[in-house]
Write an enzyme that holds these catalytic residues in place. Structure first.
Site, PDB file in Angstrom:
ATOM      1  N   ASP A  87      -4.303   4.986   6.227  1.00  0.00           N
ATOM      2  CA  ASP A  87      -4.862   6.186   6.860  1.00  0.00           C
ATOM      3  C   ASP A  87      -5.871   5.702   7.913  1.00  0.00           C
ATOM      4  O   ASP A  87      -5.475   5.284   8.997  1.00  0.00           O
ATOM      5  CB  ASP A  87      -5.484   7.019   5.729  1.00  0.00           C
ATOM      6  CG  ASP A  87      -6.065   8.353   6.154  1.00  0.00           C
ATOM      7  OD1 ASP A  87      -5.952   8.713   7.316  1.00  0.00           O
ATOM      8  OD2 ASP A  87      -6.650   9.038   5.292  1.00  0.00           O
TER       9      ASP A  87
ATOM     10  N   LYS B  37      -0.395   6.586   8.995  1.00  0.00           N
ATOM     11  CA  LYS B  37      -0.853   7.728   9.805  1.00  0.00           C
ATOM     12  C   LYS B  37      -1.440   7.179  11.113  1.00  0.00           C
ATOM     13  O   LYS B  37      -2.639   6.890  11.173  1.00  0.00           O
ATOM     14  CB  LYS B  37      -1.948   8.509   9.062  1.00  0.00           C
ATOM     15  CG  LYS B  37      -1.494   9.257   7.818  1.00  0.00           C
ATOM     16  CD  LYS B  37      -2.681  10.024   7.213  1.00  0.00           C
ATOM     17  CE  LYS B  37      -2.310  10.759   5.957  1.00  0.00           C
ATOM     18  NZ  LYS B  37      -3.489  11.356   5.269  1.00  0.00           N
TER      19      LYS B  37
ATOM     20  N   GLU C 285       0.840  -1.211   0.000  1.00  0.00           N
ATOM     21  CA  GLU C 285       0.000   0.000   0.000  1.00  0.00           C
ATOM     22  C   GLU C 285       0.869   1.252   0.000  1.00  0.00           C
ATOM     23  O   GLU C 285       1.981   1.246   0.543  1.00  0.00           O
ATOM     24  CB  GLU C 285      -0.880   0.014   1.261  1.00  0.00           C
ATOM     25  CG  GLU C 285      -2.316  -0.372   1.020  1.00  0.00           C
ATOM     26  CD  GLU C 285      -3.118   0.709   0.275  1.00  0.00           C
ATOM     27  OE1 GLU C 285      -2.549   1.509  -0.491  1.00  0.00           O
ATOM     28  OE2 GLU C 285      -4.334   0.734   0.472  1.00  0.00           O
ATOM     29  N   ASP C 286       0.354   2.334  -0.550  1.00  0.00           N
ATOM     30  CA  ASP C 286       1.053   3.614  -0.468  1.00  0.00           C
ATOM     31  C   ASP C 286       0.934   4.208   0.930  1.00  0.00           C
ATOM     32  O   ASP C 286       1.901   4.667   1.505  1.00  0.00           O
ATOM     33  CB  ASP C 286       0.521   4.613  -1.518  1.00  0.00           C
ATOM     34  CG  ASP C 286      -0.997   4.777  -1.487  1.00  0.00           C
ATOM     35  OD1 ASP C 286      -1.687   4.083  -0.708  1.00  0.00           O
ATOM     36  OD2 ASP C 286      -1.506   5.607  -2.261  1.00  0.00           O
TER      37      ASP C 286
ATOM     38  N   ARG D  37       1.127  12.379  -8.646  1.00  0.00           N
ATOM     39  CA  ARG D  37       1.679  11.027  -8.435  1.00  0.00           C
ATOM     40  C   ARG D  37       3.105  10.899  -8.940  1.00  0.00           C
ATOM     41  O   ARG D  37       3.866  10.056  -8.482  1.00  0.00           O
ATOM     42  CB  ARG D  37       0.830   9.978  -9.164  1.00  0.00           C
ATOM     43  CG  ARG D  37      -0.578   9.828  -8.631  1.00  0.00           C
ATOM     44  CD  ARG D  37      -1.200   8.560  -9.198  1.00  0.00           C
ATOM     45  NE  ARG D  37      -2.648   8.503  -9.050  1.00  0.00           N
ATOM     46  CZ  ARG D  37      -3.294   8.103  -7.963  1.00  0.00           C
ATOM     47  NH1 ARG D  37      -2.621   7.771  -6.888  1.00  0.00           N
ATOM     48  NH2 ARG D  37      -4.606   8.056  -7.939  1.00  0.00           N
TER      49      ARG D  37
ATOM     50  N   PHE E  95      -2.592  15.803   4.766  1.00  0.00           N
ATOM     51  CA  PHE E  95      -2.807  15.298   3.410  1.00  0.00           C
ATOM     52  C   PHE E  95      -1.506  15.418   2.620  1.00  0.00           C
ATOM     53  O   PHE E  95      -0.899  16.486   2.543  1.00  0.00           O
ATOM     54  CB  PHE E  95      -3.941  16.053   2.714  1.00  0.00           C
ATOM     55  CG  PHE E  95      -4.257  15.451   1.376  1.00  0.00           C
ATOM     56  CD1 PHE E  95      -4.920  14.237   1.292  1.00  0.00           C
ATOM     57  CD2 PHE E  95      -3.853  16.067   0.202  1.00  0.00           C
ATOM     58  CE1 PHE E  95      -5.178  13.642   0.063  1.00  0.00           C
ATOM     59  CE2 PHE E  95      -4.111  15.490  -1.031  1.00  0.00           C
ATOM     60  CZ  PHE E  95      -4.777  14.277  -1.098  1.00  0.00           C
TER      61      PHE E  95
END
Ligand code: IMP
Ligand code: MG
Length: 196
Positions: free
Chosen positions: A124, A152, A120-121, A186, A173
């Site tokens: 959150d 996060k 995963e990037d 990106r 963000f």
């Protein structure tokens, strides 16, 4: 004037890494994690994966779109036998996570009795990762691990253990290195934080 090709490349690199702020649509972002810091963090977790899964033949499942750049750099550092596959999920609208995770491309590999590492990037709230894990487990794999570039902790609302976290970040963000704001950003080599 004739400029040899390698000189052009290094000129553009120098120009891009000099950027300390970027504007995308209505918002401004300032640099927060450099390409070098990202590379060091990716190398660190790759070494951990290589040692933890030594002798295994895991399938990495890259979660598109955001994880494409991380997955590419991570896999270059993986020295054990491995495969890669892709799923496509979407949960963000603008700068907000939504409860509604859509599967845009699903799993089609035979994951039964395999070691799975979801790539995963960013984790959150954890809603996306929970959805993917539920989908992967339906294929009866041996084990499912998670590798995320960013985590996060302040936003995380699930109990699922995140096995490999490259970098912990505040609940801001972020864009760049795969992460987008409404589709843009990106391609940035560094990671940038939204300026309020
Ligand atoms: P979650 O479901 O709330 O954990 O959110 C996970 C997904 O939302 C990630 O895979 C990202 O695609 C996206 N996302 C979460 N935080 C950010 C951010 O700061 N910038 C860009 N995308 C984000
Ligand atoms: Mg993602």
């Amino acid at each position: 004037m004739f400029i040899p090709y390698p000189a052009i490349i290094s000129y553009f690199r120098a120009k891009q890494s000099d950027m300390t702020t970027v504007d995308i649509k209505d918002k401004s972002f300032s640099i927060s994690i450099t390409e070098e810091e990202i590379r060091a963090a990716v190398t660190r977790i790759a070494a951990k994966i290589n040692s933890d899964l030594d002798g295994e033949n895991p399938i990495f499942i890259c979660v598109l779109n955001g994880a494409f750049m991380f997955a590419s750099d991570l896999l270059k550092e993986i020295t054990i036998d491995c495969e890669i596959s892709f799923v496509k999920m979407a949960s963000y609208e603008g700068t907000q996570s939504t409860e509604n995770v859509k599967t845009l491309i699903g799993l089609n590999e035979d994951l039964k009795d395999r070691e799975i590492i979801i790539v995963e990037d960013i984790v959150d709230t954890g809603i996306t990762i929970e959805t993917i894990i539920d989908q992967v487990k339906q294929y009866d794999p041996t084990d499912v691990k998670i590798a995320t570039l960013l985590f996060k902790p302040e936003a995380y609302r699930k109990d699922i253990f995140i096995d490999y976290v490259a970098l912990e970040v505040p609940d801001d963000f972020l864009i760049g290195y795969g992460l987008d704001y409404n589709g843009l950003g990106r391609n940035l080599r560094d990671i940038y934080t939204l300026m309020e």
